[in-house]
Design a protein around this motif. Structure first.
Motif, PDB file in Angstrom:
ATOM      1  N   GLY A 196     -43.003  51.089 -27.069  1.00 51.82           N
ATOM      2  CA  GLY A 196     -41.664  51.310 -27.611  1.00 51.82           C
ATOM      3  C   GLY A 196     -40.602  50.350 -27.138  1.00 51.82           C
ATOM      4  N   ILE A 197     -40.954  49.379 -26.304  1.00 57.12           N
ATOM      5  CA  ILE A 197     -39.975  48.402 -25.833  1.00 57.12           C
ATOM      6  C   ILE A 197     -40.372  47.026 -26.360  1.00 57.12           C
ATOM      7  CG2 ILE A 197     -38.960  47.267 -23.817  1.00 57.12           C
ATOM      8  CD1 ILE A 197     -39.290  49.849 -22.300  1.00 57.12           C
ATOM      9  N   THR A 198     -39.512  46.443 -27.189  1.00 56.64           N
ATOM     10  CA  THR A 198     -39.836  45.154 -27.816  1.00 56.64           C
ATOM     11  C   THR A 198     -38.698  44.141 -27.723  1.00 56.64           C
ATOM     12  OG1 THR A 198     -39.064  45.982 -29.970  1.00 56.64           O
ATOM     13  CG2 THR A 198     -41.415  46.232 -29.463  1.00 56.64           C
ATOM     14  N   THR A 199     -37.563  44.540 -27.135  1.00 53.69           N
ATOM     15  CA  THR A 199     -36.413  43.628 -27.076  1.00 53.69           C
ATOM     16  C   THR A 199     -35.855  43.520 -25.667  1.00 53.69           C
ATOM     17  OG1 THR A 199     -34.852  45.401 -27.662  1.00 53.69           O
ATOM     18  CG2 THR A 199     -35.790  44.106 -29.482  1.00 53.69           C
ATOM     19  N   ALA A 200     -36.710  43.621 -24.665  1.00 50.67           N
ATOM     20  CA  ALA A 200     -36.265  43.577 -23.266  1.00 50.67           C
ATOM     21  C   ALA A 200     -35.784  42.183 -22.881  1.00 50.67           C
ATOM     22  CB  ALA A 200     -37.385  44.007 -22.344  1.00 50.67           C
ATOM     23  N   THR A 201     -34.711  42.134 -22.092  1.00 47.31           N
ATOM     24  CA  THR A 201     -34.229  40.873 -21.544  1.00 47.31           C
ATOM     25  C   THR A 201     -34.236  40.879 -20.016  1.00 47.31           C
ATOM     26  OG1 THR A 201     -31.915  41.604 -21.587  1.00 47.31           O
ATOM     27  CG2 THR A 201     -32.751  40.482 -23.550  1.00 47.31           C
ATOM     28  N   GLN A 202     -34.218  42.074 -19.405  1.00 47.98           N
ATOM     29  CA  GLN A 202     -34.226  42.171 -17.948  1.00 47.98           C
ATOM     30  C   GLN A 202     -34.827  43.507 -17.537  1.00 47.98           C
ATOM     31  OE1 GLN A 202     -30.362  42.258 -16.049  1.00 47.98           O
ATOM     32  NE2 GLN A 202     -31.181  41.805 -14.020  1.00 47.98           N
ATOM     33  N   ILE A 203     -35.572  43.505 -16.432  1.00 39.41           N
ATOM     34  CA  ILE A 203     -36.171  44.736 -15.893  1.00 39.41           C
ATOM     35  C   ILE A 203     -35.791  44.871 -14.434  1.00 39.41           C
ATOM     36  CG2 ILE A 203     -38.333  43.561 -15.308  1.00 39.41           C
ATOM     37  CD1 ILE A 203     -38.343  47.103 -16.602  1.00 39.41           C
TER      38      ILE A 203
END
Length: 304
Positions: A196-203
């Motif tokens: 469900g996560i496809t647009t991550a830029t930072q974790i």
């Protein structure tokens, strides 16, 4: 305001005679050369050429300008990466690791990101946090299995997460509090893709939790800690949710703990989570299950 008292001349002379020794000693102390009271360098060559520093509980790693990695401190689990378990009071080079672009470390292990998008970890591997399919310690870097195109890494308490170039996220290691986000509490010694996560830029990986910044400047969190997800709940399972009333986020900070802070588009800061030591910054020691604005903190340009 101050007070002054006048004495007869006879009392003044008596005072001076009885305190003459103290006055002389005081004058001698004042007259000591300033250089003797200044800090002196003792047997320490300067440590230079570092561009990024990552501090764990009892050890530190740093990237040099030539893209090599150097660590120092406690080495009981091989977390210095030099092929030994010998503690070091000076930096030693991490064995065989070059072209490093980023490094992050925890209490007894570390992970580095290379320019080719691969991830390498070393130190304590008891929860599978080294990501190489094993649960043994390693005193030299081992490559995380089946992971490429990584753009950012973040280490938690026994688990690691990575953002990939396509905006997806993978995590591995300890999972007792649903940190791997796959609906189980089973540890994994190889990366698991977070659905469900496809647009991550930072974790940012925390103690028992993770938060990810998305390209639309919203945040998604999962895990199981006191108010960590910021959605008004307390403890939860692997369900992903967005913190209440928060958007326009430009940067995340977690400090590997159970609270998280965000830098907002207007350069203010909001925080939530565990607050027993006042770490949320709202002048209380009450846990916050939803984000609160940190008063008087404006014009923020960066966070660690």
């Amino acid at each position: 305001m101050h007070n002054m008292t006048l004495f007869p001349a006879s009392r003044l002379m008596t005072f001076l005679r009885s305190n003459l020794a103290a006055l002389i000693v005081g004058m001698m102390v004042v007259a000591l050369p300033v250089t003797l009271q200044s800090p002196q360098r003792v047997n320490a060559a300067p440590i230079t050429g570092f561009t990024k520093v990552a501090a764990g509980t009892d050890f530190t790693c740093a990237r040099k300008t030539d893209a090599t990695l150097w660590c120092w401190g406690l080495n009981s689990s091989g977390q210095l990466g030099d092929g030994t378990t010998t503690n070091r009071t000076r930096p030693v080079q991490v064995s065989g690791l070059t072209d490093v672009t980023d490094v992050d470390n925890q209490s007894d292990y570390a992970c580095a990101l290379k320019s080719n998008g691969t991830v390498w970890c070393w130190g304590n591997g008891g929860f599978g946090q080294l990501g190489n399919g094993a649960t043994a310690n390693s005193s030299t870097p081992v490559q995380v299995t089946g992971l490429s195109g990584v753009t950012q890494i973040s280490t938690g308490y026994g688990h690691v997460c990575a953002v990939l170039s396509g905006g997806t996220v993978s995590c591995w290691g300890w999972n007792v509090h649903h940190m791997l986000g796959n609906g189980t509490t089973t540890n994994s010694s190889t990366p698991i893709s977070i659905s469900g996560i496809t647009t991550a830029t930072q974790i940012r990986a925390g103690a028992y939790n993770n938060c990810v910044l998305l390209s639309d400047q919203n945040v998604t969190c999962w895990g199981n800690a006191r108010g960590f997800r910021g959605d008004g709940g307390s403890f939860g399972a692997s369900t992903k949710s967005s913190p209440t009333g928060i958007s326009g986020v430009t940067m995340l900070s977690n400090a590997h703990g159970q609270h998280i802070c965000t830098k907002m588009q207007d350069e203010s800061v909001k925080c939530w989570g565990y607050n027993d030591q006042g770490q949320v910054g709202d002048n209380t020691q009450v846990d916050k299950s939803t984000p609160v604005v940190i008063a008087d903190l404006t014009g923020v340009i960066g966070m660690s």
